[in-house]
Design a protein around this motif. Structure first.
Motif, PDB file in Angstrom:
ATOM      1  N   ASN A 198      39.210  45.249  38.144  1.00  0.00           N
ATOM      2  CA  ASN A 198      40.146  44.281  37.576  1.00  0.00           C
ATOM      3  C   ASN A 198      39.374  43.389  36.604  1.00  0.00           C
ATOM      4  O   ASN A 198      38.621  42.523  37.012  1.00  0.00           O
ATOM      5  CB  ASN A 198      40.795  43.451  38.680  1.00  0.00           C
ATOM      6  N   THR A 199      39.566  43.611  35.308  1.00  0.00           N
ATOM      7  CA  THR A 199      38.899  42.799  34.285  1.00  0.00           C
ATOM      8  C   THR A 199      39.790  41.662  33.788  1.00  0.00           C
ATOM      9  O   THR A 199      39.427  40.961  32.854  1.00  0.00           O
ATOM     10  CB  THR A 199      38.458  43.679  33.094  1.00  0.00           C
ATOM     11  N   GLY A 200      40.942  41.481  34.430  1.00  0.00           N
ATOM     12  CA  GLY A 200      41.857  40.412  34.044  1.00  0.00           C
ATOM     13  C   GLY A 200      41.553  39.114  34.769  1.00  0.00           C
ATOM     14  O   GLY A 200      40.673  39.041  35.627  1.00  0.00           O
ATOM     15  N   PRO A 201      42.315  38.046  34.457  1.00  0.00           N
ATOM     16  CA  PRO A 201      42.039  36.717  35.004  1.00  0.00           C
ATOM     17  C   PRO A 201      42.727  36.417  36.341  1.00  0.00           C
ATOM     18  O   PRO A 201      42.515  35.356  36.909  1.00  0.00           O
ATOM     19  CB  PRO A 201      42.590  35.790  33.920  1.00  0.00           C
ATOM     20  N   ALA A 202      43.564  37.332  36.851  1.00  0.00           N
ATOM     21  CA  ALA A 202      44.327  37.059  38.075  1.00  0.00           C
ATOM     22  C   ALA A 202      44.311  38.289  38.979  1.00  0.00           C
ATOM     23  O   ALA A 202      44.099  39.405  38.504  1.00  0.00           O
ATOM     24  CB  ALA A 202      45.767  36.688  37.714  1.00  0.00           C
ATOM     25  N   PRO A 203      44.547  38.093  40.287  1.00  0.00           N
ATOM     26  CA  PRO A 203      44.600  39.250  41.178  1.00  0.00           C
ATOM     27  C   PRO A 203      45.781  40.156  40.840  1.00  0.00           C
ATOM     28  O   PRO A 203      46.826  39.681  40.374  1.00  0.00           O
ATOM     29  CB  PRO A 203      44.756  38.638  42.568  1.00  0.00           C
ATOM     30  N   ILE A 204      45.609  41.437  41.079  1.00  0.00           N
ATOM     31  CA  ILE A 204      46.671  42.420  40.854  1.00  0.00           C
ATOM     32  C   ILE A 204      46.765  43.325  42.079  1.00  0.00           C
ATOM     33  O   ILE A 204      45.802  43.464  42.833  1.00  0.00           O
ATOM     34  CB  ILE A 204      46.437  43.269  39.586  1.00  0.00           C
ATOM     35  N   GLN A 248      45.116  45.779  46.585  1.00  0.00           N
ATOM     36  CA  GLN A 248      44.992  44.526  45.843  1.00  0.00           C
ATOM     37  C   GLN A 248      43.548  44.405  45.355  1.00  0.00           C
ATOM     38  O   GLN A 248      42.608  44.710  46.083  1.00  0.00           O
ATOM     39  CB  GLN A 248      45.337  43.317  46.698  1.00  0.00           C
ATOM     40  N   VAL A 249      43.398  43.983  44.095  1.00  0.00           N
ATOM     41  CA  VAL A 249      42.077  43.841  43.489  1.00  0.00           C
ATOM     42  C   VAL A 249      42.002  42.440  42.878  1.00  0.00           C
ATOM     43  O   VAL A 249      42.805  42.076  42.030  1.00  0.00           O
ATOM     44  CB  VAL A 249      41.830  44.920  42.408  1.00  0.00           C
ATOM     45  N   ARG A 250      41.013  41.676  43.327  1.00  0.00           N
ATOM     46  CA  ARG A 250      40.838  40.309  42.822  1.00  0.00           C
ATOM     47  C   ARG A 250      40.225  40.352  41.415  1.00  0.00           C
ATOM     48  O   ARG A 250      39.657  41.366  41.026  1.00  0.00           O
ATOM     49  CB  ARG A 250      39.954  39.501  43.775  1.00  0.00           C
ATOM     50  N   PRO A 251      40.290  39.269  40.659  1.00  0.00           N
ATOM     51  CA  PRO A 251      39.686  39.243  39.320  1.00  0.00           C
ATOM     52  C   PRO A 251      38.179  39.520  39.404  1.00  0.00           C
ATOM     53  O   PRO A 251      37.487  38.931  40.216  1.00  0.00           O
ATOM     54  CB  PRO A 251      39.939  37.827  38.826  1.00  0.00           C
ATOM     55  N   GLY A 252      37.714  40.451  38.599  1.00  0.00           N
ATOM     56  CA  GLY A 252      36.308  40.813  38.593  1.00  0.00           C
ATOM     57  C   GLY A 252      35.916  41.725  39.739  1.00  0.00           C
ATOM     58  O   GLY A 252      34.762  42.129  39.835  1.00  0.00           O
ATOM     59  N   GLY A 253      36.859  42.059  40.594  1.00  0.00           N
ATOM     60  CA  GLY A 253      36.584  42.881  41.768  1.00  0.00           C
ATOM     61  C   GLY A 253      36.897  44.348  41.531  1.00  0.00           C
ATOM     62  O   GLY A 253      37.437  44.745  40.503  1.00  0.00           O
ATOM     63  N   THR A 254      36.523  45.164  42.504  1.00  0.00           N
ATOM     64  CA  THR A 254      36.797  46.598  42.448  1.00  0.00           C
ATOM     65  C   THR A 254      37.569  47.011  43.692  1.00  0.00           C
ATOM     66  O   THR A 254      37.522  46.337  44.726  1.00  0.00           O
ATOM     67  CB  THR A 254      35.498  47.426  42.379  1.00  0.00           C
ATOM     68  N   GLY A 255      38.265  48.111  43.578  1.00  0.00           N
ATOM     69  CA  GLY A 255      38.990  48.694  44.699  1.00  0.00           C
ATOM     70  C   GLY A 255      39.178  50.180  44.452  1.00  0.00           C
ATOM     71  O   GLY A 255      39.119  50.639  43.308  1.00  0.00           O
ATOM     72  N   GLN A 256      39.365  50.931  45.502  1.00  0.00           N
ATOM     73  CA  GLN A 256      39.590  52.373  45.383  1.00  0.00           C
ATOM     74  C   GLN A 256      41.014  52.690  45.805  1.00  0.00           C
ATOM     75  O   GLN A 256      41.529  52.099  46.752  1.00  0.00           O
ATOM     76  CB  GLN A 256      38.611  53.175  46.267  1.00  0.00           C
TER      77      GLN A 256
END
Length: 194
Positions: A99-105, A127-135
């Motif tokens: 997630n390279t955006g400014p908000a969680p998605i 759910q992926v937090r800003p700056g975070g990764t998920g699979q």
């Protein structure tokens, strides 16, 4: 009769009637009393208006920030595979999302299709937090002869943003040189035991 000349001396003061002089003084004093609160109300209005516009601008920026979706998707190795006699490989793989955006998605679904390739998510939201990764796990169907073109695969993501709205986002995923290609080509090679 002799004409009388009337001369008015402009240097003299205080020859006005008493009633008129009091009215003028009263009006000036009254104007000051009324004008001061009006000026104060105007200044307060300007200040509050400026603060209100600033708050509105901040609120609008926050709403816009919560609707921005920016992500990167990378194919990861398949967990298991099978071979179909028609030259089609079935794999269970995953996409790593950043997630390279400014908000969680929240990623609700993944889908991609072109000749020789089908990718579908397995229905698990992430759910992926800003700056975070998920699979996110995906099912892959890859035709050995046509799946791996140089052109990236346009993957469509169904994403829920912080404002609880679903948005569709596309991201190009390179299949050539990916872990998916390695796993599929291993299964596409002709078997020696047949």
């Amino acid at each position: 009769m002799a004409a009388e000349h009337v001369v008015i001396d402009l240097d003299e003061h205080g020859h006005e009637p008493a009633e008129r002089s009091g009215i003028v003084r009263w009006n000036v004093a009254n104007r000051r009393k009324v004008l001061l609160p009006l000026v104060a109300a105007f200044v307060i209005g300007v200040v509050l208006g400026g603060v209100g516009v600033g708050e509105l601008r901040d609120s609008r920026a926050e709403r816009e920030r919560s609707t921005v979706v920016s992500l990167v998707a990378l194919p990861e190795s398949g967990f298991s595979g099978g071979f179909n006699s028609r030259g089609t490989v079935l794999l269970n793989g995953q996409l790593t999302l950043i997630n390279t955006g400014p908000a969680p998605i929240t990623i609700r679904g993944v889908q991609a299709e072109r000749p020789g390739v089908q990718v579908r998510s397995m229905g698990q939201a992430r759910q992926v937090r800003p700056g975070g990764t998920g699979q996110i796990p995906v099912d892959l169907q890859l035709e050995c002869a046509t799946a791996f073109e140089l052109e990236p695969l346009s993957v469509r993501f169904s994403v829920e943003t912080e404002d609880k709205r679903l948005r569709e986002v596309r991201y190009p995923v390179a299949l050539v040189g990916s872990a998916w290609e390695e796993d599929a080509l291993r299964l596409c090679e002709p078997r020696l035991d047949s």
